[in-house]
Design an enzyme around this catalytic site. Structure first.
Site: not given
Length: 236
Positions: A114, A122, A131, A157
């Site tokens: 994770d 972001n 991305d 993620d």
């Protein structure tokens, strides 16, 4: 079924009927008493040639359909952004690995990953930067596993790596290498370096393993590592 599929199915049915008619004619020719008649022989030869062409066309159609089905299956099991397996593809491959473990008494290691602080990436740099990070994570993982291992993006993620046909010690050593490589990776974005950081959970699997239980244990181990990591950073 759309109009194109209906028309295609109708054409295939007509080709099949035509081929059957030609083969039936050839059978009748071979059974006939006047099979030595030059005209009948010539007609049989022409029909045989047409039947062969029809059979080759049918074979090409079957091959194209098989390739189309395989491509659709690949797309359905692949994450569109990273090219890694998606959750569906991973679950299929994990179940295959567990079946092999049962059959051949194999063992392996499941790695649950994770990303730490992915949402702020972001929020700060935009989703295009996020991305790019996801793509780089996939690249690092895929370039540092064996051909029989696999990488999957199973959530936004969250990633899984399946290290197959390995004992706990060997699998854990490779998993720790992946952990080190990923946690020392930086992604260049608009003249800035974005640090990639991730928490890892490791779980051994073997014969009689259950996919859901193993994933849950690996997930729990990952969150425990994330908790300890956050606590360590909080006291530093």
């Amino acid at each position: 079924m759309n109009a194109w599929d209906v028309a295609k199915e109708r054409d295939e049915s007509e080709r099949e009927q035509s081929l059957l008619s030609m083969l039936s004619f050839l059978r009748d020719c071979l059974d006939a008493d006047d099979v030595q008649d030059p005209a009948i022989t010539k007609q049989c030869a022409r029909t045989a040639e047409k039947a062969l062409e029809a059979a080759m066309s049918a074979e090409r159609t079957i091959l194209n359909q098989r390739l189309r089905i395989e491509e659709m299956s690949r797309v359905a099991c692949t994450d569109g952004l990273t090219g890694a397996y998606n959750r569906r593809g991973f679950e299929q491959e994990f179940n295959r690995a567990l079946a092999a473990a049962n059959r051949y008494d194999e063992t392996g290691v499941l790695v649950y990953i994770d990303l730490d602080g992915f949402k702020p990436i972001n929020d700060t740099y935009g989703h295009a930067a996020g991305d790019l990070v996801l793509g780089e994570v996939t690249r690092v993982l895929q370039q540092n596993i064996r051909p029989q291992d696999l990488v999957a993006r199973i959530g936004g993620d969250e990633f899984c790596v399946l290290l197959t046909r390995t004992d706990w010690e060997g699998g854990l050593e490779r998993a720790e290498k992946l952990k080190h490589l990923l946690n020392t990776t930086y992604v260049r974005w608009n003249a800035r370096n974005i640090a990639v950081r991730a928490s890892f959970g490791f779980q051994r699997y073997g014969a009689n393993g259950d996919a859901d239980t193993l994933l849950s244990k690996a997930d729990h181990a990952m969150y425990e590592a994330k908790r300890l990591r956050a606590g360590s950073h909080g006291t530093s």
